[in-house]
Design a protein around this motif. Structure first.
Motif, mmCIF file in Angstrom:
data_model
loop_
_atom_site.group_PDB
_atom_site.id
_atom_site.type_symbol
_atom_site.label_atom_id
_atom_site.label_comp_id
_atom_site.label_asym_id
_atom_site.label_seq_id
_atom_site.Cartn_x
_atom_site.Cartn_y
_atom_site.Cartn_z
ATOM 1 N N GLY A 432 0.803 -1.216 0.000
ATOM 2 C CA GLY A 432 0.000 0.000 0.000
ATOM 3 C C GLY A 432 0.832 1.261 0.000
ATOM 4 O O GLY A 432 0.357 2.338 -0.392
ATOM 5 N N THR A 435 2.785 4.501 -3.224
ATOM 6 C CA THR A 435 1.819 5.564 -3.524
ATOM 7 C C THR A 435 2.526 6.916 -3.516
ATOM 8 O O THR A 435 3.568 7.081 -2.868
ATOM 9 C CB THR A 435 0.682 5.547 -2.489
ATOM 10 N N GLU A 481 -5.032 -0.498 -0.253
ATOM 11 C CA GLU A 481 -5.425 0.482 -1.265
ATOM 12 C C GLU A 481 -5.704 1.864 -0.676
ATOM 13 O O GLU A 481 -5.595 2.876 -1.376
ATOM 14 C CB GLU A 481 -6.661 -0.021 -2.025
#
Length: 512
Positions: A432, A435, A481
């Motif tokens: 995750g 990003t 996510e």
């Protein structure tokens, strides 16, 4: 925790045998017993078909010894000996005789043998090759490995997945066991943590097989695995009689039109990590947004509206974090070059500041000693050049770090920190965190730790661990996510609490 090479593991085996006055067979029996105890603790006699694929070396000997112990405790087993060579280790032969005495008759697989049937409900024990593998498996053995991988069975690898070498990338990526779980002996292996080789290891666990503590302690390792046990001694507790000046003044330099958010992320993380004071230096266009989004940060601006063109600091900071969103304009590169010549405070150099260095390699000589460079893979390639595989990358990165006397952070699933010829492999973090802005937060965290007086190498090791831990805490609550860079910062305090909490408290919290 040390990460040993294959030769160091062999040396530890030999030392243990000599010092404890035991035979190599006794050491193999200890390893097999630990394997059995791990399996038995989870199956508790459950009727499941266990198929063991054993080579004819010591890894195969471990598998054969394990088969005998499983049989003695009533498990349904089938033993397949992968007959890939005329040579056999003496301990393999000894354990082969022992299982025959127990009326267990192995199936010998040769080049012309049919592939054995494997059900998705079976448990496969992979003990074909160990850490001594020095060439690609023969084609027929490769077909067997592919057959095991395609079976959908749970595959438990002994020490290391078969076909995976210890000190290089696989010769043939199709000829490597894709292990569901690896039970590795005594020390972790570097290949578990590299992008090209770690894909063959879904989960792993260490088994203490009784290697002598003295040899483990006195052997220097080229790499060290960094977990909570290694991080806790690095922590610097806060003093009761202290003030904001006690914890340093950080300077965060970066940003350009449309990319001021990178400076906000780094500045906020720097504060949240504990820097006493933080000043941001940005183009004029960033003044208002920084003053409102991070009110605790003081702001200085360039005379340029959109880019940094001249860096003028009215004080000498304790540390400078630079590069986030800064761009690579010629005037910005010149300003950065002048700063390198004028300032000797340690720097945490990230993002476009790294790209400027790659385009202007003469600037590298002006980087303050023990500065910290935090490239992502493409930025790293621009600095050190292309590499053939992960091992070549590490060697080139080590050479670069040593030549320029910097601490080099190779970001990834297991971020590796290199300094003075040694590597530190991080254990926190999750997918995750792939990003936007995550790296800006890392720069802020490390900058904040250096400001507080952490020695730069320790600040980097601690900062990388804390950054990953904060991301793990958020992901455990919201999922991979949903991880955003700004959310990572909100969990920095929780990360500190986890590091400082007793292990049982951390364990309870992770269980929910």
């Amino acid at each position: 925790m040390k990460i040993f090479s294959a030769q160091q593991i062999y040396n530890a085996d030999k030392f243990t045998i000599e010092k404890q006055q035991i035979t190599s067979d006794v050491l193999m029996e200890q390893a097999a017993t630990k394997l059995f105890e791990w399996i038995h603790a989870r199956l508790r006699g459950t009727q499941v078909n266990i198929k063991l694929f054993c080579g004819i070396g010591n890894n195969g000997g471990d598998g054969i010894a394990l088969a005998r112990l499983l049989h003695e405790h009533g498990y349904s087993i089938q033993v397949h000996v992968v007959n890939y060579s005329e040579k056999r280790s003496k301990d393999f032969l000894l354990n082969l005789e022992r299982i025959k005495e127990n009326k267990i008759w192995p199936d010998f697989i040769n080049e012309d043998s049919d592939l054995p049937e494997i059900s998705p409900n079976d448990i496969v024990v992979d003990a074909i090759f160990g850490i001594g593998l020095n060439r690609t498996p023969d084609k027929w053995v490769g077909r067997l490995i592919q057959h095991i991988n395609a079976s959908q069975a749970f595959v438990l690898a002994v020490d290391i997945p078969s076909g995976l070498p210890m000190d290089r990338s696989p010769w043939n990526t199709y000829y490597v066991i894709e292990a569901s779980y690896v039970l590795s002996f005594q020390v972790p292996k570097l290949v578990f943590f590299l992008p090209e080789t770690g894909v063959y290891v879904n989960q792993w666990e260490l088994l203490d097989i009784g290697l002598d503590a003295e040899i483990l302690e006195k052997t220097d390792a080229a790499y060290e695995l960094v977990g909570r046990q290694e991080i806790l001694p690095l922590y610097r507790p806060r003093l009761k009689f202290s003030h904001k000046g006690t914890y340093g003044h950080s300077m965060i330099i970066g940003g350009s039109y449309g990319k001021i958010g990178a400076v906000q992320l780094a500045s906020n993380a720097c504060l949240t990590t504990g820097s006493g004071l933080v000043t941001a230096f940005v183009p004029k266009c960033g003044y208002q947004s920084l003053q409102t989004s991070v009110p605790e940060v003081m702001v200085l601006t360039d005379e340029d509206e959109r880019n940094i063109s001249k860096i003028t600091l009215p004080f000498v900071p304790d540390v400078i974090g630079i590069g986030m969103g800064i761009g690579t304009e010629e005037k910005t590169a010149k300003a950065f070059g002048n700063l390198l010549k004028e300032m000797k405070a340690p720097m945490v150099i990230d993002a476009d500041a790294l790209n400027i260095l790659a385009k202007n390699p003469k600037m590298l000589k002006d980087i303050p000693e023990k500065s910290i460079l935090t490239p992502h893979p493409k930025e790293l390639e621009r600095l050190i050049g292309a590499w053939e595989d992960d091992f070549d990358k590490l060697e080139k990165a080590k050479t670069f770090a040593k030549e320029h006397e910097v601490i080099l952070v190779i970001k990834g699933a297991h971020t590796i920190i290199l300094y003075n010829g040694k590597g530190y492999v991080n254990t926190t973090g999750n997918p995750g965190m792939a990003t936007a802005g995550s790296g800006d937060v890392l720069t802020g965290i490390i900058t904040g730790l250096v400001a507080q007086g952490y020695e730069p190498l320790y600040a980097t090791i601690f900062g990388v661990y804390l950054h990953g831990l904060a991301g793990d805490i958020f992901a455990s609550q919201q999922g991979y996510e949903a991880v955003k860079a700004s959310e990572i910062s909100t969990m920095i305090g929780r990360g500190f609490m986890d590091i400082l909490s007793p292990p049982e408290v951390v364990e309870d919290r992770e269980k929910g």
